[in-house]
Design a protein around this motif. Structure first.
Motif, PDB file in Angstrom:
ATOM      1  N   VAL A   3       0.677  -1.301   0.082  1.00 37.06           N
ATOM      2  CA  VAL A   3       0.099   0.020   0.111  1.00 37.06           C
ATOM      3  C   VAL A   3       0.913   1.351  -0.118  1.00 37.06           C
ATOM      4  O   VAL A   3       0.312   2.348  -0.302  1.00 37.06           O
ATOM      5  CB  VAL A   3      -1.052  -0.033   1.151  1.00 37.06           C
ATOM      6  N   ASN A   4       2.271   1.345   0.335  1.00 35.86           N
ATOM      7  CA  ASN A   4       2.953   2.540   0.320  1.00 35.86           C
ATOM      8  C   ASN A   4       3.824   2.485  -1.194  1.00 35.86           C
ATOM      9  O   ASN A   4       4.898   3.323  -1.033  1.00 35.86           O
ATOM     10  CB  ASN A   4       3.951   2.556   1.458  1.00 35.86           C
ATOM     11  N   ALA A   5       3.401   1.653  -1.956  1.00 31.63           N
ATOM     12  CA  ALA A   5       4.239   1.636  -3.272  1.00 31.63           C
ATOM     13  C   ALA A   5       3.599   3.045  -4.128  1.00 31.63           C
ATOM     14  O   ALA A   5       2.608   3.427  -3.840  1.00 31.63           O
ATOM     15  CB  ALA A   5       3.694   0.521  -4.135  1.00 31.63           C
ATOM     16  N   LEU A   6       4.859   3.641  -4.960  1.00 29.56           N
ATOM     17  CA  LEU A   6       4.409   4.663  -5.517  1.00 29.56           C
ATOM     18  C   LEU A   6       3.352   4.564  -6.721  1.00 29.56           C
ATOM     19  O   LEU A   6       3.262   3.412  -7.304  1.00 29.56           O
ATOM     20  CB  LEU A   6       5.641   5.442  -6.140  1.00 29.56           C
ATOM     21  N   GLY A   7       2.569   5.538  -7.136  1.00 34.16           N
ATOM     22  CA  GLY A   7       1.631   5.294  -8.258  1.00 34.16           C
ATOM     23  C   GLY A   7       0.145   5.163  -7.829  1.00 34.16           C
ATOM     24  O   GLY A   7      -0.117   5.013  -6.655  1.00 34.16           O
ATOM     25  N   TYR A   8      -0.738   4.467  -8.942  1.00 37.07           N
ATOM     26  CA  TYR A   8      -1.986   4.230  -8.343  1.00 37.07           C
ATOM     27  C   TYR A   8      -1.899   3.118  -7.222  1.00 37.07           C
ATOM     28  O   TYR A   8      -1.196   2.211  -7.092  1.00 37.07           O
ATOM     29  CB  TYR A   8      -2.502   3.268  -9.507  1.00 37.07           C
ATOM     30  N   LEU A   9      -3.026   3.332  -6.441  1.00 32.69           N
ATOM     31  CA  LEU A   9      -2.900   2.727  -5.237  1.00 32.69           C
ATOM     32  C   LEU A   9      -4.384   1.808  -5.132  1.00 32.69           C
ATOM     33  O   LEU A   9      -4.463   0.822  -5.347  1.00 32.69           O
ATOM     34  CB  LEU A   9      -2.603   3.653  -3.954  1.00 32.69           C
ATOM     35  N   ARG A  10      -5.380   2.638  -4.962  1.00 27.22           N
ATOM     36  CA  ARG A  10      -6.623   1.869  -4.518  1.00 27.22           C
ATOM     37  C   ARG A  10      -8.032   2.827  -4.925  1.00 27.22           C
ATOM     38  O   ARG A  10      -7.482   4.071  -5.109  1.00 27.22           O
ATOM     39  CB  ARG A  10      -6.906   1.422  -3.401  1.00 27.22           C
ATOM     40  N   VAL A  11      -9.055   2.113  -4.916  1.00 24.08           N
ATOM     41  CA  VAL A  11     -10.185   2.918  -5.110  1.00 24.08           C
ATOM     42  C   VAL A  11     -10.846   2.624  -3.864  1.00 24.08           C
ATOM     43  O   VAL A  11     -11.167   1.775  -3.461  1.00 24.08           O
ATOM     44  CB  VAL A  11     -11.073   2.665  -6.358  1.00 24.08           C
TER      45      VAL A  11
END
Length: 148
Positions: free
Chosen positions: A88-96
């Protein structure tokens, strides 16, 4: 103050391997299938930079009619990167994040479609109960129930 031309956010796109599984999952969540289509041709490639692309899409819409989720399955070219299981702390799109009326009922229904809770359902003050879940193919979404 400067005037802006932004009217709305039209949709969020998610690339999947199985369009049928993703559509079933989001139908169970409560979205409606607005339509399915093939997007192909040189015009589409001029938008995405992928030249002769062929993509099958399913457009899902929230019950209030204000938000859409575009699910895409690339036929040509094939998907070349996979970020679905990124932390969840990755760069870019995460979640809706989706608002639901009953988080416990929603989770029970989504578990039948293979959903897995990321950690736990938590309470934020007297405002929300919320959690992250991984759906089909590891897609990360959030669900939140507003407390009365």
């Amino acid at each position: 103050m400067a005037e802006h031309n932004l009217l709305r956010m039209d949709n969020v796109g998610i690339v999947v391997e199985s369009l049928d599984n993703a559509v079933s999952f989001f139908l169970e969540l409560g979205l409606k299938l607005e339509g399915r289509a093939m997007i192909e041709g040189e015009w589409a490639g001029r938008v995405t930079g992928l030249e002769n692309q062929a993509v099958e899409i399913a457009m899902m819409i929230t019950p209030d009619g204000h938000s859409r989720l575009e699910l895409s399955r690339f036929i040509n070219p094939k998907a070349i990167e996979d970020h679905r299981t990124a932390p969840v702390n990755a760069l870019g799109y995460l979640r809706v994040m989706f608002a639901v009326a009953n988080i416990d009922d929603t989770l029970e229904r989504l578990y039948k479609h293979g959903a897995q809770l990321v950690d736990e359902v938590v309470r934020y003050k007297d405002a929300y109960r919320l959690c992250y879940i991984r759906g089909p193919e590891g897609i990360l979404i959030g669900i939140a129930e507003q407390l009365k």
